[in-house]
Write a protein that holds these residues in place. Structure first.
Motif, mmCIF file in Angstrom:
data_model
loop_
_atom_site.group_PDB
_atom_site.id
_atom_site.type_symbol
_atom_site.label_atom_id
_atom_site.label_comp_id
_atom_site.label_asym_id
_atom_site.label_seq_id
_atom_site.Cartn_x
_atom_site.Cartn_y
_atom_site.Cartn_z
ATOM 1 N N ASP A 30 -75.212 -41.038 -38.528
ATOM 2 C CA ASP A 30 -74.015 -40.203 -38.380
ATOM 3 C C ASP A 30 -73.896 -39.611 -36.983
ATOM 4 N N CYS A 31 -74.256 -40.395 -35.977
ATOM 5 C CA CYS A 31 -74.171 -39.951 -34.586
ATOM 6 C C CYS A 31 -72.968 -40.594 -33.910
ATOM 7 N N ALA A 32 -72.153 -39.780 -33.273
ATOM 8 C CA ALA A 32 -70.966 -40.280 -32.590
ATOM 9 C C ALA A 32 -71.168 -40.361 -31.077
ATOM 10 N N SER A 33 -72.365 -40.024 -30.587
ATOM 11 C CA SER A 33 -72.603 -40.023 -29.148
ATOM 12 C C SER A 33 -74.095 -40.161 -28.877
ATOM 13 N N TRP A 34 -74.398 -40.498 -27.623
ATOM 14 C CA TRP A 34 -75.801 -40.530 -27.209
ATOM 15 C C TRP A 34 -76.417 -39.140 -27.304
ATOM 16 N N GLY A 35 -75.646 -38.117 -26.942
ATOM 17 C CA GLY A 35 -76.179 -36.763 -27.001
ATOM 18 C C GLY A 35 -76.647 -36.389 -28.397
ATOM 19 N N GLN A 36 -75.877 -36.749 -29.407
ATOM 20 C CA GLN A 36 -76.270 -36.450 -30.780
ATOM 21 C C GLN A 36 -77.520 -37.229 -31.181
ATOM 22 N N LEU A 37 -77.630 -38.461 -30.713
ATOM 23 C CA LEU A 37 -78.827 -39.248 -31.004
ATOM 24 C C LEU A 37 -80.057 -38.615 -30.349
ATOM 25 N N PHE A 38 -79.911 -38.175 -29.099
ATOM 26 C CA PHE A 38 -81.029 -37.520 -28.413
ATOM 27 C C PHE A 38 -81.455 -36.246 -29.144
ATOM 28 N N LEU A 39 -80.470 -35.464 -29.578
ATOM 29 C CA LEU A 39 -80.782 -34.202 -30.255
ATOM 30 C C LEU A 39 -81.398 -34.436 -31.626
ATOM 31 N N LYS A 40 -80.909 -35.435 -32.354
ATOM 32 C CA LYS A 40 -81.484 -35.703 -33.676
ATOM 33 C C LYS A 40 -82.925 -36.189 -33.573
ATOM 34 N N PHE A 41 -83.244 -36.899 -32.496
ATOM 35 C CA PHE A 41 -84.644 -37.273 -32.279
ATOM 36 C C PHE A 41 -85.508 -36.022 -32.193
ATOM 37 N N ILE A 42 -85.018 -35.014 -31.489
ATOM 38 C CA ILE A 42 -85.794 -33.779 -31.299
ATOM 39 C C ILE A 42 -85.912 -32.994 -32.593
ATOM 40 N N VAL A 43 -84.786 -32.687 -33.221
ATOM 41 C CA VAL A 43 -84.822 -31.769 -34.368
ATOM 42 C C VAL A 43 -85.357 -32.431 -35.632
ATOM 43 N N SER A 44 -85.500 -33.743 -35.624
ATOM 44 C CA SER A 44 -86.113 -34.407 -36.783
ATOM 45 C C SER A 44 -87.630 -34.310 -36.752
ATOM 46 N N HIS A 45 -88.197 -33.854 -35.637
ATOM 47 C CA HIS A 45 -89.642 -33.624 -35.617
ATOM 48 C C HIS A 45 -89.937 -32.433 -36.529
ATOM 49 N N PRO A 46 -90.873 -32.545 -37.446
ATOM 50 C CA PRO A 46 -91.085 -31.483 -38.438
ATOM 51 C C PRO A 46 -91.538 -30.149 -37.864
ATOM 52 N N ALA A 47 -92.056 -30.138 -36.636
ATOM 53 C CA ALA A 47 -92.504 -28.881 -36.038
ATOM 54 C C ALA A 47 -91.381 -28.120 -35.351
ATOM 55 N N VAL A 48 -90.261 -28.781 -35.096
ATOM 56 C CA VAL A 48 -89.177 -28.179 -34.315
ATOM 57 C C VAL A 48 -88.275 -27.348 -35.219
ATOM 58 N N THR A 49 -88.023 -26.119 -34.799
ATOM 59 C CA THR A 49 -87.127 -25.234 -35.540
ATOM 60 C C THR A 49 -85.693 -25.378 -35.047
ATOM 61 N N ALA A 50 -85.495 -25.393 -33.730
ATOM 62 C CA ALA A 50 -84.142 -25.545 -33.181
ATOM 63 C C ALA A 50 -84.218 -26.035 -31.745
ATOM 64 N N ALA A 51 -83.200 -26.779 -31.346
ATOM 65 C CA ALA A 51 -83.010 -27.177 -29.952
ATOM 66 C C ALA A 51 -81.933 -26.295 -29.355
ATOM 67 N N ILE A 52 -82.037 -25.997 -28.048
ATOM 68 C CA ILE A 52 -81.096 -25.076 -27.419
ATOM 69 C C ILE A 52 -80.481 -25.698 -26.159
ATOM 70 N N PRO A 53 -79.680 -26.749 -26.310
ATOM 71 C CA PRO A 53 -79.013 -27.334 -25.144
ATOM 72 C C PRO A 53 -78.038 -26.338 -24.538
ATOM 73 N N ALA A 54 -77.949 -26.357 -23.212
ATOM 74 C CA ALA A 54 -77.037 -25.462 -22.499
ATOM 75 C C ALA A 54 -75.823 -26.239 -22.013
ATOM 76 N N THR A 55 -74.645 -25.650 -22.159
ATOM 77 C CA THR A 55 -73.434 -26.266 -21.646
ATOM 78 C C THR A 55 -72.378 -25.204 -21.402
ATOM 79 N N SER A 56 -71.492 -25.464 -20.471
ATOM 80 C CA SER A 56 -70.349 -24.590 -20.227
ATOM 81 C C SER A 56 -69.058 -25.265 -20.666
ATOM 82 N N LYS A 57 -69.166 -26.437 -21.266
ATOM 83 C CA LYS A 57 -67.982 -27.221 -21.641
ATOM 84 C C LYS A 57 -67.814 -27.252 -23.156
ATOM 85 N N PRO A 58 -66.687 -26.762 -23.668
ATOM 86 C CA PRO A 58 -66.459 -26.773 -25.118
ATOM 87 C C PRO A 58 -66.603 -28.162 -25.737
ATOM 88 N N LYS A 59 -66.141 -29.186 -25.045
ATOM 89 C CA LYS A 59 -66.250 -30.546 -25.585
ATOM 90 C C LYS A 59 -67.708 -30.919 -25.819
#
Length: 308
Positions: free
Chosen positions: A252-281
């Motif tokens: 259910d990933c519509a972008s590379w960014g979502q794929l990268f983030l799901k790799f991170i947060v699917s690790h059982p030790a990770v509670t949350a990822a905190i990407p920074a952006t100034s762009k609403p999109k």
């Protein structure tokens, strides 16, 4: 695309469109998709956090002009659709801490976020003065998480943080770093100290944390926040002009960014990822990674192989 994610994307588009008018009034009630994103428990507590939060390094370091802050108000509006999302800032991020505080105050939204900041000054009077200023900038008398930034005077500053926790000024305490060459030091501290949170760098391009640090945090019952999930854009440059692999649709990933983030947060030790952006999109895209199917061990290996 999952029904929850479809509702979220539809709702967030409308929400962002009205964000600029929110500074003087209350936030609209979150839609039904606000309960949809994956949440992870903070170990040893009943508290949970959405797996996608937000950092403010560089992106919220702006001035006071309305034009500078308008897109950040939209970014925040999108984040606020999911109650209790992490906003991570620091006094060393230029004006980011003050901008964060102003936007939260203007939106009457302090209670709707999990607010995290840091001590990045030398221990003693400098750290105490910095903390006092942070509270002023954040327009708050407490935070949810206070962290020793990049291990600066970490022994003495941890004592200070524990005192503040006892006084009810912060609910949780932790330590942070953003480089792999600090992982050995983080490991030693995690083994020796009782902490609530560890913030560290982890991504497809920097996987050293998988060896010892992440399993150790899990074993020790410490929540993990992940910074630099895109390694400052390096991951996007690595896949420039490459089409999304078929695996993305399976997750259910519509972008590379979502794929990268799901790799991170699917690790059982990770509670949350905190990407920074100034762009609403980009914020909307990041938040989409909290919805839908998450990769299992085999799919995580397939994602890793994409950049091997």
């Amino acid at each position: 695309m999952s029904p929850d994610r479809r509702r979220f994307l539809s709702h967030s588009t409308c929400f962002a469109a009205t964000a600029l008018g929110l500074s003087g009034g209350a936030w609209p009630a979150a839609g039904p998709a606000a309960q949809g994103p994956l949440r992870r428990a903070i170990p040893g507590t009943r508290d949970t956090l959405p797996v996608i939060g937000m950092g403010t390094s560089d992106t919220f370091n702006v001035g006071t002009e309305a034009a500078e802050r308008a897109p950040l108000a939209q970014v925040l509006a999108l984040l606020l659709q999911t109650p209790g999302s992490v906003i991570d800032t620091a006094p060393s991020y230029g004006s980011a801490e003050a901008v964060t505080g102003d936007l939260l105050q203007g939106a009457h939204a302090r209670a709707k976020v999990f607010l995290a900041t840091k001590i990045s000054a030398s221990a003693g009077s400098p750290a105490q003065a910095q903390w006092t200023q942070s509270l002023r900038d954040l327009h708050s008398d407490s935070v949810d998480l206070l962290q020793v930034h990049n291990l600066i005077d970490w022994r003495d500053n941890l004592r200070f943080l524990r005192q503040l926790k006892e006084q009810g000024k912060t609910r949780y305490i932790g330590i942070t770093h953003y480089r792999e060459d600090a992982h050995d030091a983080l490991i030693q501290i995690v083994r020796a100290e009782r902490l609530d949170f560890v913030q560290l760098n982890y991504s497809l391009a920097e996987r050293n944390a998988e060896r010892t640090l992440l399993p150790l945090c899990q074993e020790r019952g410490m929540a993990v926040l992940v910074n630099r999930p895109f390694q400052d854009g390096r991951l996007f440059r690595a896949v420039k002009d490459r089409p999304l692999p078929p695996l993305a649709a399976e997750l259910d990933c519509a972008s590379w960014g979502q794929l990268f983030l799901k790799f991170i947060v699917s690790h059982p030790a990770v509670t949350a990822a905190i990407p920074a952006t100034s762009k609403p999109k980009n914020m909307q895209d990041n938040l989409g990674a909290g919805f839908g199917r998450m990769p299992d061990a085999g799919q995580r290996a397939q994602i890793a192989a994409l950049l091997a």
